[in-house]
Design a protein around this motif. Structure first.
Motif, PDB file in Angstrom:
ATOM      1  N   VAL A  15       0.850  -1.195   0.000  1.00  0.00           N
ATOM      2  CA  VAL A  15       0.000   0.000   0.000  1.00  0.00           C
ATOM      3  C   VAL A  15       0.883   1.242   0.000  1.00  0.00           C
ATOM      4  CG1 VAL A  15      -1.770   1.282   1.245  1.00  0.00           C
ATOM      5  CG2 VAL A  15      -1.812  -1.231   1.237  1.00  0.00           C
ATOM      6  N   VAL A  16       0.641   2.136  -0.955  1.00  0.00           N
ATOM      7  CA  VAL A  16       1.383   3.393  -1.014  1.00  0.00           C
ATOM      8  C   VAL A  16       1.065   4.230   0.223  1.00  0.00           C
ATOM      9  CG1 VAL A  16       1.641   5.560  -2.287  1.00  0.00           C
ATOM     10  CG2 VAL A  16       1.437   3.395  -3.536  1.00  0.00           C
ATOM     11  N   THR A  17       2.108   4.700   0.896  1.00  0.00           N
ATOM     12  CA  THR A  17       1.920   5.544   2.078  1.00  0.00           C
ATOM     13  C   THR A  17       2.192   7.016   1.797  1.00  0.00           C
ATOM     14  OG1 THR A  17       4.200   5.039   2.759  1.00  0.00           O
ATOM     15  CG2 THR A  17       2.438   3.683   3.699  1.00  0.00           C
ATOM     16  N   ASN A  18       3.006   7.289   0.756  1.00  0.00           N
ATOM     17  CA  ASN A  18       3.289   8.682   0.406  1.00  0.00           C
ATOM     18  C   ASN A  18       3.827   8.721  -1.019  1.00  0.00           C
ATOM     19  OD1 ASN A  18       3.396  11.483   1.032  1.00  0.00           O
ATOM     20  ND2 ASN A  18       5.601  11.347   1.323  1.00  0.00           N
ATOM     21  N   ASN A  19       3.611   9.846  -1.691  1.00  0.00           N
ATOM     22  CA  ASN A  19       4.126  10.039  -3.045  1.00  0.00           C
ATOM     23  C   ASN A  19       4.398  11.537  -3.194  1.00  0.00           C
ATOM     24  OD1 ASN A  19       4.880   9.886  -5.691  1.00  0.00           O
ATOM     25  ND2 ASN A  19       2.880   9.217  -6.472  1.00  0.00           N
ATOM     26  N   GLU A  20       5.677  11.890  -3.214  1.00  0.00           N
ATOM     27  CA  GLU A  20       6.062  13.306  -3.214  1.00  0.00           C
ATOM     28  C   GLU A  20       6.874  13.628  -4.460  1.00  0.00           C
ATOM     29  OE1 GLU A  20       8.698  16.463  -0.523  1.00  0.00           O
ATOM     30  OE2 GLU A  20       8.551  14.347   0.063  1.00  0.00           O
ATOM     31  N   GLU A  21       6.508  14.705  -5.139  1.00  0.00           N
ATOM     32  CA  GLU A  21       7.303  15.204  -6.258  1.00  0.00           C
ATOM     33  C   GLU A  21       8.386  16.114  -5.683  1.00  0.00           C
ATOM     34  OE1 GLU A  21       6.699  16.970 -10.754  1.00  0.00           O
ATOM     35  OE2 GLU A  21       5.279  17.580  -9.197  1.00  0.00           O
ATOM     36  N   ILE A  22       9.644  15.656  -5.709  1.00  0.00           N
ATOM     37  CA  ILE A  22      10.727  16.396  -5.068  1.00  0.00           C
ATOM     38  C   ILE A  22      11.456  17.324  -6.033  1.00  0.00           C
ATOM     39  CG2 ILE A  22      11.019  14.611  -3.313  1.00  0.00           C
ATOM     40  CD1 ILE A  22      13.592  13.766  -4.836  1.00  0.00           C
ATOM     41  N   SER A  23      11.205  17.171  -7.320  1.00  0.00           N
ATOM     42  CA  SER A  23      11.780  18.007  -8.367  1.00  0.00           C
ATOM     43  C   SER A  23      10.872  17.816  -9.573  1.00  0.00           C
ATOM     44  CB  SER A  23      13.217  17.545  -8.664  1.00  0.00           C
ATOM     45  OG  SER A  23      13.848  18.401  -9.589  1.00  0.00           O
ATOM     46  N   PRO A  24      10.845  18.743 -10.525  1.00  0.00           N
ATOM     47  CA  PRO A  24       9.935  18.580 -11.655  1.00  0.00           C
ATOM     48  C   PRO A  24      10.100  17.224 -12.351  1.00  0.00           C
ATOM     49  CG  PRO A  24      10.853  20.782 -11.666  1.00  0.00           C
ATOM     50  CD  PRO A  24      11.573  20.036 -10.582  1.00  0.00           C
ATOM     51  N   GLY A  25       9.031  16.424 -12.315  1.00  0.00           N
ATOM     52  CA  GLY A  25       9.040  15.119 -12.967  1.00  0.00           C
ATOM     53  C   GLY A  25       9.768  14.036 -12.209  1.00  0.00           C
ATOM     54  N   VAL A  26      10.146  14.299 -10.958  1.00  0.00           N
ATOM     55  CA  VAL A  26      10.884  13.320 -10.149  1.00  0.00           C
ATOM     56  C   VAL A  26      10.138  13.102  -8.838  1.00  0.00           C
ATOM     57  CG1 VAL A  26      13.058  12.778  -9.002  1.00  0.00           C
ATOM     58  CG2 VAL A  26      13.067  13.997 -11.183  1.00  0.00           C
ATOM     59  N   HIS A  27       9.889  11.849  -8.521  1.00  0.00           N
ATOM     60  CA  HIS A  27       9.080  11.501  -7.357  1.00  0.00           C
ATOM     61  C   HIS A  27       9.831  10.570  -6.421  1.00  0.00           C
ATOM     62  CE1 HIS A  27       4.848  12.735  -8.625  1.00  0.00           C
ATOM     63  NE2 HIS A  27       5.603  13.075  -9.655  1.00  0.00           N
ATOM     64  N   VAL A  28       9.407  10.603  -5.154  1.00  0.00           N
ATOM     65  CA  VAL A  28       9.755   9.571  -4.183  1.00  0.00           C
ATOM     66  C   VAL A  28       8.442   8.957  -3.712  1.00  0.00           C
ATOM     67  CG1 VAL A  28      10.741   9.048  -1.930  1.00  0.00           C
ATOM     68  CG2 VAL A  28      11.897  10.675  -3.443  1.00  0.00           C
ATOM     69  N   ILE A  29       8.278   7.667  -3.965  1.00  0.00           N
ATOM     70  CA  ILE A  29       7.070   6.962  -3.561  1.00  0.00           C
ATOM     71  C   ILE A  29       7.437   5.989  -2.449  1.00  0.00           C
ATOM     72  CG2 ILE A  29       7.248   5.030  -5.227  1.00  0.00           C
ATOM     73  CD1 ILE A  29       4.173   5.408  -5.669  1.00  0.00           C
ATOM     74  N   SER A  30       6.539   5.837  -1.467  1.00  0.00           N
ATOM     75  CA  SER A  30       6.862   5.086  -0.253  1.00  0.00           C
ATOM     76  C   SER A  30       5.823   4.019   0.034  1.00  0.00           C
ATOM     77  CB  SER A  30       6.946   6.028   0.955  1.00  0.00           C
ATOM     78  OG  SER A  30       7.792   7.130   0.694  1.00  0.00           O
ATOM     79  N   PHE A  31       6.276   2.961   0.706  1.00  0.00           N
ATOM     80  CA  PHE A  31       5.383   1.926   1.213  1.00  0.00           C
ATOM     81  C   PHE A  31       6.059   1.288   2.428  1.00  0.00           C
ATOM     82  CE2 PHE A  31       7.827   0.403  -2.394  1.00  0.00           C
ATOM     83  CZ  PHE A  31       8.487  -0.715  -1.885  1.00  0.00           C
ATOM     84  N   ARG A  32       5.304   0.561   3.204  1.00  0.00           N
ATOM     85  CA  ARG A  32       5.818   0.007   4.459  1.00  0.00           C
ATOM     86  C   ARG A  32       6.912  -1.029   4.203  1.00  0.00           C
ATOM     87  NH1 ARG A  32       4.390  -4.317   7.709  1.00  0.00           N
ATOM     88  NH2 ARG A  32       2.744  -4.891   6.239  1.00  0.00           N
ATOM     89  N   ARG A  33       7.951  -0.970   5.011  1.00  0.00           N
ATOM     90  CA  ARG A  33       9.017  -1.985   4.925  1.00  0.00           C
ATOM     91  C   ARG A  33       8.612  -3.188   5.760  1.00  0.00           C
ATOM     92  NH1 ARG A  33      13.434  -3.600   7.952  1.00  0.00           N
ATOM     93  NH2 ARG A  33      13.114  -1.948   9.487  1.00  0.00           N
ATOM     94  N   ASP A  34       8.450  -4.335   5.102  1.00  0.00           N
ATOM     95  CA  ASP A  34       8.097  -5.543   5.843  1.00  0.00           C
ATOM     96  C   ASP A  34       9.140  -6.644   5.692  1.00  0.00           C
ATOM     97  OD1 ASP A  34       7.644  -6.370   3.261  1.00  0.00           O
ATOM     98  OD2 ASP A  34       5.463  -6.554   3.468  1.00  0.00           O
TER      99      ASP A  34
END
Length: 222
Positions: A15-34
């Protein structure tokens, strides 16, 4: 995205927990580490079960609660535009971490271009930055991802190279130009990660400068 291919691992819903655009056209997407992972490893990621997943380096520390993935949008691609539009609660299909591009506590130079900084940021966040020099090459100044944190922590051991724009404390040119200007290179391991052209050029230059081939560890992104 790493070019390394392995036997296809099973994909697990995350499950996606966060999705941040940190620069134009560049993202950091996150999910739980299991699951545990080693800094520098990769995962395969898909947005459904019908289309092939792609390989991405983990871009977070191995003790953090979440796994983060750094990616840039490929306008003509299938996967990254869909990933860029995801919101918390959406589902990704992710493999277990794997791979052999692994950080150690030995002295080393980390040399990256573009989003190739991802595995080195994972190593840094996992406490491996002592005795390291990080050299990051980009085209534009807004592509120095995580630069405030890295500059504060690594100081003079964090070197930025920018080929298209200039700023104080940034080398005006490509990574290869910066390395060519050095009078000597230390006897350490050299980790290279980024586009194939950079990796090949830097590897060849290091060998010409007397670095043993066995001390060069490369990961090509595409």
């Amino acid at each position: 995205m790493s070019a390394r291919t392995k036997k296809e691992p099973a994909l697990i819903e995350q499950v996606v927990t966060n999705n941040e655009e940190i620069s134009p056209g560049v993202h950091v997407i996150s999910f739980r580490r299991d699951s545990d992972f080693l800094p520098g490893q990769v995962v395969k990621i898909g947005v459904d079960t019908e289309n092939p997943p792609r390989i991405y380096s983990i871009c977070s520390g191995n003790q953090e609660d979440e796994i983060r993935i750094l990616f840039n949008i490929k306008d003509d691609g299938f996967l990254t535009p869909k990933m860029a539009g995801m919101i918390p609660g959406d589902i990704l299909y992710v493999s277990e971490p794997y791979g052999s591009f692994l950080g150690t506590n030995e002295p080393a130079w980390w040399i990256a271009s573009g989003t190739g900084i991802a595995p080195f940021y994972a190593m840094y966040r996992s406490g491996m930055s002592e005795n390291k020099t990080l050299i990051h090459g980009v085209r534009y100044l807004n592509q120095f991802y995580f630069e405030d944190e890295l500059e504060w922590s690594m100081g003079k051991n964090y070197v930025r190279c920018c080929s298209q724009e200039q700023s104080c404390d940034v080398f005006p040119g490509r990574v290869t130009s910066y390395l060519e200007g050095l009078t000597e290179l230390p006897d350490v391991k050299y980790y290279l990660c980024g586009k194939a052209l950079m990796v090949v050029e830097v590897r060849d230059m290091l060998i010409e400068r007397g670095v043993d081939y066995g001390n060069i560890i490369a990961e090509i992104y595409f």
